[in-house]
Design a protein around this motif. Structure first.
Motif, short mmCIF file in Angstrom:
data_model
loop_
_atom_site.label_atom_id
_atom_site.label_comp_id
_atom_site.label_asym_id
_atom_site.label_seq_id
_atom_site.Cartn_x
_atom_site.Cartn_y
_atom_site.Cartn_z
N VAL A 1 1.09 -1.14 0.02
CA VAL A 1 0.17 0.19 -0.17
C VAL A 1 1.09 1.31 0.03
N THR A 2 2.33 1.01 0.81
CA THR A 2 2.85 2.56 0.23
C THR A 2 3.90 2.15 -0.17
N TYR A 3 4.20 0.98 -0.29
CA TYR A 3 5.38 1.73 -1.54
C TYR A 3 5.30 2.48 -3.32
N ILE A 4 4.36 2.32 -3.64
CA ILE A 4 3.74 3.06 -4.68
C ILE A 4 3.82 4.66 -4.73
N PHE A 5 3.48 5.46 -3.64
CA PHE A 5 3.84 7.38 -3.54
C PHE A 5 5.30 6.45 -2.51
N GLY A 6 5.64 5.70 -1.85
CA GLY A 6 7.57 6.17 -1.75
C GLY A 6 8.31 5.56 -2.61
N THR A 7 8.14 5.20 -4.15
CA THR A 7 9.07 5.73 -4.82
C THR A 7 8.58 6.57 -5.29
N ILE A 8 7.32 7.14 -6.64
CA ILE A 8 6.96 8.05 -6.76
C ILE A 8 6.92 9.72 -6.18
N GLY A 9 6.65 9.56 -4.71
CA GLY A 9 6.53 10.76 -4.30
C GLY A 9 7.94 10.98 -3.63
N SER A 10 9.22 10.09 -3.55
CA SER A 10 10.00 10.46 -3.43
C SER A 10 11.37 11.02 -4.56
N ALA A 11 10.69 10.60 -5.90
CA ALA A 11 11.27 11.13 -6.90
C ALA A 11 10.74 13.15 -7.55
N LEU A 12 9.39 12.48 -6.90
CA LEU A 12 9.01 14.18 -7.15
C LEU A 12 9.52 15.01 -6.21
N ILE A 13 9.52 14.63 -5.12
CA ILE A 13 10.01 16.08 -3.33
C ILE A 13 11.32 15.82 -4.04
N LEU A 14 11.88 14.91 -4.36
CA LEU A 14 13.38 15.91 -4.90
C LEU A 14 13.87 16.08 -5.61
N ALA A 15 13.26 15.69 -7.15
CA ALA A 15 13.77 16.65 -8.20
C ALA A 15 12.73 17.44 -8.25
N THR A 16 11.74 17.63 -8.26
CA THR A 16 10.71 19.14 -8.17
C THR A 16 10.39 19.14 -7.75
N LEU A 17 9.89 18.97 -6.18
CA LEU A 17 9.63 19.65 -5.20
C LEU A 17 10.86 20.50 -4.58
N GLY A 18 11.89 19.83 -4.29
CA GLY A 18 13.19 20.18 -3.52
C GLY A 18 13.27 21.67 -4.82
#
Length: 563
Positions: free
Chosen positions: A164-181
């Protein structure tokens, strides 16, 4: 269908291979850049197959998990030791801080939400995308001493929470670091990388495999009667190249006879010389003054591009500019540097330092690359044979050490066989980097041990937990997904600010450092795409080595904290 179901129940090994087949096939598909990945797809396939009530021995997953952990340790060993002991210490310390945050957030979420230890371990593994931690968490739960049915319930809850948590763990971490960061930190990532490359004299590499244009070329030129190099030795002629250019005379045709060039050979009018160098430098220096000729025999030079595994302690920490002055560097060009377990590409800059454990790709004549390899380390030529005796003994030693249990009061303290195998991999991977005379494991074998080892473990976990998956998803569902977002986002956002304002890392490296500490390769890829540069990869390897080890061990620690 009844025959198929009965067959899988009678031969559970078929269910494992079916899970792998579906997992790798589905995991390899992508939609608008999103892919489940082999691990998540295998887990979901195994959970679906597990609805048929298939029983698989837990020994199967243990064997493959030990193999996987040893391969992980073997790959990160050189960088892990270097990061702790050498110049990567600030990055290693930051990685520890980031990993503590990555443990604290799921722990807080589990306590507030009231999750059991199985769900908490799955929440941690999924939100931090560290599948390997579930193996150590499984060992820890088995050692708690609960009744068998309670232990099974907790173990079944773990993969549910993970999925349940892995999907956002993968996509979310990439978006947070590359886009939001970059927006949160006020960083112009493209400009920062260009500034970094400019400061260290770097330039973007062009050409490569699959392209008609090649970066390095060997061309033949006839020396004119009144040529500028007439009467010079080969060494003197090579020294006339403008600063920053490296052109070498490899062969000479004189009087119809082809001979290998020696540095003390004197060049004469009418000689036809084979000169190697970067294509643009040949054009710039010789294009307007030299008479290029077609001489197939002269240009029939045995040349190769080879990988060299850097092991010489005299090379450790030296820059490419320093190494370029060595006699063994003559006629050799550096095309690529790979570092770490993920073979992160490192920019080829004059001030880039080489370290033991790096793999460099050299281009040049066979005799020149062989001479350079002796100075740097050892040639790492492709091979199909792995030192399986070494693998077997190393895993055995690590598992035996990990099996030792020391009681502190009533609390049993142990690495577990899985933790022992991981540490054995780190130690022997580091020793292999220093003394590459034993323990050769080809890259395809490492891939197999890493990927298939982990996915067989995941498949067995999924098949075994399958019957309880739907029930667990109904119980935890949307709230668990939201807590997964919290556990993924909070550590990364806090970590980025700590990296900028406490550790003061260079903006071009900062996000790569954060990605390595969280071991999210997908994020590194997006960061490099956003930066239009490979420079962020310079900060990835040391933090990845530390993070991969600690986050795996945290799977056991979170169980200890919650019991």
């Amino acid at each position: 269908m009844s025959w198929f179901t009965a067959t899988l129940r009678s031969y559970p090994e078929i269910a494992i291979f079916l899970s792998l087949g579906v997992g790798y096939w589905v995991g390899g598909k992508s939609y608008r850049g999103f892919s489940l990945g082999a691990v998540t797809a295998t887990l979901l396939a195994a959970i679906a197959i597990g609805q048929l009530g298939i029983v698989i021995s837990s020994n199967v997953k243990s064997v493959f998990f030990l193999m996987f952990l040893f391969a992980v340790g073997y790959g990160v060993g050189p960088q892990f030791v270097r990061g702790i002991a050498k110049d990567g210490l600030p990055q290693a310390i930051f990685s520890v801080v980031q990993c503590v945050l990555c443990l604290a957030a799921p722990y807080v979420a589990a306590k507030i939400a009231g999750y059991d230890v199985g769900s908490a371990a799955g929440l941690f593994a999924g939100s931090q995308t560290i599948s390997a931690s579930m193996g150590l968490a499984t060992d820890a739960i088995n050692r708690v001493g609960l009744p068998a049915d309670e232990t099974k319930r907790l173990l079944d809850a773990m993969p549910t929470a993970y999925a349940v948590t892995y999907i956002f763990g993968t996509i979310g971490s990439a978006l947070i670091l590359a886009t939001l960061g970059p927006k949160l930190l006020g960083i112009d990532l493209v400009a920062a990388c260009k500034e970094y490359e400019s400061r260290f004299g770097g330039e973007k590499e062009l050409g490569g495999t699959g392209q008609a244009w090649h970066q390095y070329a060997l061309r033949a030129y006839r020396i004119a009667d009144q040529g500028a190099v007439v009467g010079m030795t080969v060494a003197q002629a090579e020294a006339t190249s403008p600063e920053g250019m490296r052109l070498y005379v490899e062969r000479i045709r004189r009087g119809g006879v082809v001979q290998e060039a020696k540095i003390d050979d004197v060049l004469q009018p009418g000689d036809v010389v084979a000169i190697i160098g970067r294509r643009e430098q040949l054009v710039q220096v010789l294009g307007s003054r030299g008479a290029e000729v077609d001489d197939p025999e002269l240009l029939a030079v045995p040349a190769e591009g080879v990988d060299v595994y850097v092991t010489n302690k005299e090379v450790e920490g030296k820059t490419l500019r320093e190494l370029g002055t060595l006699p063994a560097a003559r006629g050799v060009f550096l095309r690529k540097i790979k570092r770490g377990a993920t073979e992160t590409p490192i920019p080829v800059l004059p001030n880039t330092q080489l370290h033991r454990g790096d793999t460099v790709t050299l281009v040049g004549r066979t005799q020149d690359t062989t001479a350079a390899a002796k100075t740097l380390g050892v040639l790492d030529r492709p091979t199909n044979a792995a030192d399986i005796a070494f693998v077997g003994f190393a895993i055995t030693l690590g598992a035996l050490i990990g099996a030792v249990v020391i009681k502190v009061g009533a609390v049993p303290i142990t690495l577990s066989t899985a933790g022992g195998a991981l540490i054995a991999g780190i130690v022997f991977g580091w020793l292999r980097a220093i003394h590459p005379t034993f323990g050769r494991i080809p890259e395809p074998t490492i891939w197999f041990m890493n990927s298939v080892g982990l996915n067989v473990f995941i498949a067995v976990v999924g098949v075994t937990a399958g019957p309880g998956f739907v029930r667990g998803l109904q119980q935890l569902g949307i709230s668990l997904f939201l807590w997964g977002i919290f556990a993924t986002a909070v550590p990364l956002i806090l970590g980025m600010f700590i990296a900028k304002y406490v550790f003061k890392f260079h903006p071009a490296l900062l996000l790569g450092i954060c990605a390595g500490a969280r071991t999210t390769t997908a994020a590194l890829g997006m960061i490099c795409d956003a930066a239009k540069s490979q420079v962020p990869g310079l900060g990835y390897t040391v933090t990845y080595a530390v993070g991969n080890t600690l986050l795996t061990i945290w799977g056991m620690v979170i169980i200890m904290l919650l019991t």
